[in-house]
Write a protein that holds these residues in place. Structure first.
Motif, PDB file in Angstrom:
ATOM      1  N   ASN A  49       0.800  -1.427  -0.051  1.00  0.00           N
ATOM      2  CA  ASN A  49       0.053  -0.161   0.041  1.00  0.00           C
ATOM      3  C   ASN A  49       0.871   1.272   0.142  1.00  0.00           C
ATOM      4  OD1 ASN A  49      -2.642   1.075   0.004  1.00  0.00           O
ATOM      5  ND2 ASN A  49      -2.835   1.348   2.090  1.00  0.00           N
ATOM      6  N   GLN A  50       1.807   1.401  -0.795  1.00  0.00           N
ATOM      7  CA  GLN A  50       2.695   2.507  -0.948  1.00  0.00           C
ATOM      8  C   GLN A  50       2.699   2.737  -2.471  1.00  0.00           C
ATOM      9  OE1 GLN A  50       6.420   1.578   0.634  1.00  0.00           O
ATOM     10  NE2 GLN A  50       6.087   3.186   2.084  1.00  0.00           N
ATOM     11  N   THR A  51       2.698   4.242  -2.814  1.00  0.00           N
ATOM     12  CA  THR A  51       2.969   4.689  -3.942  1.00  0.00           C
ATOM     13  C   THR A  51       4.470   4.521  -4.337  1.00  0.00           C
ATOM     14  OG1 THR A  51       3.500   7.012  -3.436  1.00  0.00           O
ATOM     15  CG2 THR A  51       1.107   6.352  -3.912  1.00  0.00           C
ATOM     16  N   ILE A  52       4.875   4.550  -5.690  1.00  0.00           N
ATOM     17  CA  ILE A  52       6.094   4.696  -6.157  1.00  0.00           C
ATOM     18  C   ILE A  52       6.924   5.911  -5.748  1.00  0.00           C
ATOM     19  CG2 ILE A  52       5.885   3.002  -7.936  1.00  0.00           C
ATOM     20  CD1 ILE A  52       6.124   5.030  -9.915  1.00  0.00           C
ATOM     21  N   ALA A  53       6.315   7.083  -5.219  1.00  0.00           N
ATOM     22  CA  ALA A  53       6.829   8.160  -4.874  1.00  0.00           C
ATOM     23  C   ALA A  53       7.315   8.248  -3.417  1.00  0.00           C
ATOM     24  CB  ALA A  53       5.837   9.418  -5.135  1.00  0.00           C
ATOM     25  N   ASP A  54       6.467   7.194  -2.683  1.00  0.00           N
ATOM     26  CA  ASP A  54       6.834   7.006  -1.157  1.00  0.00           C
ATOM     27  C   ASP A  54       7.793   5.792  -1.028  1.00  0.00           C
ATOM     28  OD1 ASP A  54       5.152   9.018  -0.569  1.00  0.00           O
ATOM     29  OD2 ASP A  54       3.470   7.644  -0.357  1.00  0.00           O
ATOM     30  N   SER A  55       7.797   4.966  -2.040  1.00  0.00           N
ATOM     31  CA  SER A  55       8.657   3.625  -1.736  1.00  0.00           C
ATOM     32  C   SER A  55       9.943   3.803  -1.970  1.00  0.00           C
ATOM     33  CB  SER A  55       8.170   2.728  -2.436  1.00  0.00           C
ATOM     34  OG  SER A  55       8.918   1.432  -2.219  1.00  0.00           O
ATOM     35  N   HIS A  56      10.882   3.150  -1.085  1.00  0.00           N
ATOM     36  CA  HIS A  56      12.415   3.131  -1.409  1.00  0.00           C
ATOM     37  C   HIS A  56      12.816   1.764  -2.130  1.00  0.00           C
ATOM     38  CE1 HIS A  56      12.618   7.072   0.537  1.00  0.00           C
ATOM     39  NE2 HIS A  56      12.148   6.443   1.725  1.00  0.00           N
ATOM     40  N   ALA A  57      11.908   0.928  -2.465  1.00  0.00           N
ATOM     41  CA  ALA A  57      12.182  -0.386  -3.012  1.00  0.00           C
ATOM     42  C   ALA A  57      12.995   0.014  -4.571  1.00  0.00           C
ATOM     43  CB  ALA A  57      10.949  -0.963  -3.035  1.00  0.00           C
ATOM     44  N   ASP A  58      13.723  -1.106  -4.791  1.00  0.00           N
ATOM     45  CA  ASP A  58      14.622  -1.007  -6.070  1.00  0.00           C
ATOM     46  C   ASP A  58      13.448  -0.799  -7.321  1.00  0.00           C
ATOM     47  OD1 ASP A  58      17.004  -0.893  -4.702  1.00  0.00           O
ATOM     48  OD2 ASP A  58      17.297  -3.036  -5.224  1.00  0.00           O
TER      49      ASP A  58
END
Length: 156
Positions: A49-58
């Motif tokens: 439940n995260q946006t790609i703006a909030d996420s730090h995943a690769d």
């Protein structure tokens, strides 16, 4: 010597503090703001439940880079979103559209709530009051005891 050591520690701590600040990737701050605004509408495919703006995943970083590249190429927001949906499906949208394949996603919680309320109402209506029926002889005995008790209280 202490001043030199203190100065080195101060320089090291300020360097570490600056290392935690993520600088924008795009040279153009307007483009970077546009990328982040559009990234807030796209879901990270590996995060909960995260946006790609909030996420730090690769993967989220890769998706943001793809958005940045497409916007730098001159694609419109809708064209970038369509590209992402074509590649990853409706799941990539943070707010998927209401259509035949997503109706359960939108209506499911309401259907569950209505079903739960209906189940509760049905069970409450079926419930019979627990009445311990006394045999007639016991009921008469209890009535006589009550009468006797009230008569003794009235005579006092």
């Amino acid at each position: 010597m202490r001043k030199l050591l203190f100065g080195c520690l101060l320089a090291l701590s300020s360097a570490l503090a600056l290392a935690n600040v993520a600088l924008p990737v795009a040279a153009d701050p307007v483009l970077e703001m546009h990328v982040m605004a559009l990234s807030a509408e796209l879901r990270c495919l590996v995060c909960q439940n995260q946006t790609i703006a909030d996420s730090h995943a690769d993967l989220a970083i890769d998706l943001r880079n793809q958005v940045r590249e497409k916007l730098a190429q001159g694609m419109s927001d809708q064209a970038v979103v369509d590209y992402m949906v074509e590649r990853y499906g409706d799941f990539v949208l943070y707010r998927p559209p209401f259509k035949a394949t997503t109706w359960l996603l939108w209506c499911g919680p309401f259907l569950l709530m209505i079903g739960g309320v209906g189940f509760l109402i049905r069970n409450l209506r079926r419930r019979r009051p627990q009445v311990d029926a006394l045999p007639p002889a016991e009921t008469e005995r209890a009535a006589n005891l009550l009468r006797a008790t009230t008569e003794t209280k009235e005579t006092k």
